[in-house]
Design a protein around this motif. Structure first.
Motif, PDB file in Angstrom:
ATOM      1  N   HIS A 140     -21.519 -75.661 -10.737  1.00 55.68           N
ATOM      2  CA  HIS A 140     -22.620 -75.071  -9.963  1.00 55.68           C
ATOM      3  C   HIS A 140     -23.077 -76.123  -8.947  1.00 55.68           C
ATOM      4  O   HIS A 140     -23.645 -77.142  -9.340  1.00 55.68           O
ATOM      5  N   SER A 165     -25.746 -64.703 -10.241  1.00 56.36           N
ATOM      6  CA  SER A 165     -25.482 -64.875  -8.817  1.00 56.36           C
ATOM      7  C   SER A 165     -24.807 -63.596  -8.313  1.00 56.36           C
ATOM      8  O   SER A 165     -24.031 -62.985  -9.060  1.00 56.36           O
ATOM      9  N   TYR A 175     -16.272 -59.580 -13.606  1.00 54.53           N
ATOM     10  CA  TYR A 175     -17.362 -60.432 -14.102  1.00 54.53           C
ATOM     11  C   TYR A 175     -18.180 -59.751 -15.209  1.00 54.53           C
ATOM     12  O   TYR A 175     -18.149 -58.530 -15.347  1.00 54.53           O
ATOM     13  N   THR A 209     -23.195 -66.480 -14.728  1.00 54.64           N
ATOM     14  CA  THR A 209     -22.416 -67.561 -14.097  1.00 54.64           C
ATOM     15  C   THR A 209     -21.909 -68.631 -15.051  1.00 54.64           C
ATOM     16  O   THR A 209     -21.088 -69.456 -14.652  1.00 54.64           O
ATOM     17  N   ILE A 259     -20.571 -71.526  -6.632  1.00 59.56           N
ATOM     18  CA  ILE A 259     -19.982 -71.699  -7.961  1.00 59.56           C
ATOM     19  C   ILE A 259     -18.468 -71.834  -7.801  1.00 59.56           C
ATOM     20  O   ILE A 259     -17.844 -71.030  -7.099  1.00 59.56           O
TER      21      ILE A 259
END
Ligand code: UTP
Length: 296
Positions: A140, A165, A175, A209, A259
């Protein structure tokens, strides 16, 4: 006055994965020891935790990961040689990075049964207190370290936290995605979590994240957690249990920065570019070389 939440003192770093996406580099070397500029990926993540005030660093390791333990230990002969050769700068970097005696713990995940299982392996060391969890391959990159912002939010409201994010709306299927009460707010209550939803089913475009603050009840849930996606014990499934079955508060803290997934080749290469360009000692010549390479 309401009681302030228990202090976050410990952070868990699961480093027992096989790193198959990075073979053959990871055949004998852990992927967490790949370097971004001149620091191993895991060191960057420990730096973030230290900046946030973490006092105890818990590493869940596996086979072939002994070098991570060596990295966070004193290298007496090396330090003596550096001192003898007058290499003060190098010596002070090593000494600055070294955690104090007793500040690290290492435990083994005997088989790589999944991230959730790796976190569960830390239960005896963490004990009955909330803790931070940092996925070491997710770097990050930001002015304010991600975990510092999260601990600030936690100190206000307590509970569980996940950094989030935004991702492009057509990418949600790659994700873990959360639904939140107020998508515009910097810190907002999470209403749901979905692993890899199709864009049409996604509750938002905010992805998880890899930075968390978790209450210790997560360990009881992980103990009973059945394997999920990829036949692995998944942390997201247990977090959903905290949210839905235990009715604990779970907050999304918006991360403002870049990221880099250093478990993937592209993410790793881009991390080296970003961190290289941000380094005062390297930025100008590195930029010139990059421009030269790109103009060919
Ligand atoms: P990843 O799924 O990205 O790591 O897990 P991996 O399994 O090593 O990678 P690939 O897919 O084979 O290339 C995220 C983090 O969780 C740890 C990994 O070490 C990594 O830091 N992890 C994963 C464990 O500690 N134990 C596991 O069983 C799985």
């Amino acid at each position: 006055m309401p009681k302030s939440p228990a202090r976050i003192r410990k952070a868990v770093f699961p480093v027992a994965g096989l790193g198959t996406r990075f073979l053959p580099a990871t055949k004998a070397m852990p992927k967490e020891m790949l370097t971004v500029v001149d620091r191993p990926v895991i060191q960057h993540v420990v730096d973030e935790a230290r900046a946030a005030g973490i006092e105890h660093f818990v590493f869940v390791t596996g086979r072939n990961k002994g070098v991570i333990e060596d990295h966070f230990d004193i290298q007496f002969e090396l330090e003596r040689t550096l001192a003898e050769r007058g290499k003060e700068k190098e010596l002070s970097t090593l000494q600055r990075d070294l955690p104090s005696a007793g500040q690290t713990s290492f435990t083994r995940q005997q088989s790589a049964l999944g991230l959730g299982h790796a976190v569960w392996c830390a239960r005896e060391i963490v004990g009955d207190e909330p803790f931070a969890l940092l996925l070491p391959d997710m770097l990050h990159f930001s002015a304010e370290p991600c975990l510092s912002k999260m601990i600030k939010a936690y100190n206000e409201v307590g509970g569980n936290h996940s950094a989030v994010s935004p991702v492009p709306e057509d990418q949600t299927h790659n994700y873990g995605i959360v639904g939140v009460e107020d998508p515009k707010s910097d810190v907002s209550k999470i209403t749901t979590m979905v692993e890899k939803p199709k864009p049409a089913d996604a509750p938002s475009n905010l992805h998880i994240t890899g930075r968390y603050i978790l209450q210790p009840e997560i360990f009881e849930l992980l103990e009973k957690q059945k394997p999920g996606a990829g036949n692995e014990i998944q942390i997201t499934d247990a977090m959903l249990g905290l949210l839905e079955r235990e009715h604990q508060d779970f907050y999304a803290v918006r991360f403002e920065g870049e990221i880099y997934d250093c478990g993937s080749k592209l993410g790793f290469l881009m991390a080296n570019v970003a961190y290289g360009l941000s380094r005062e000692d390297l930025s100008a010549p590195f930029r010139a070389e990059l421009n030269r390479a790109l103009s060919k």
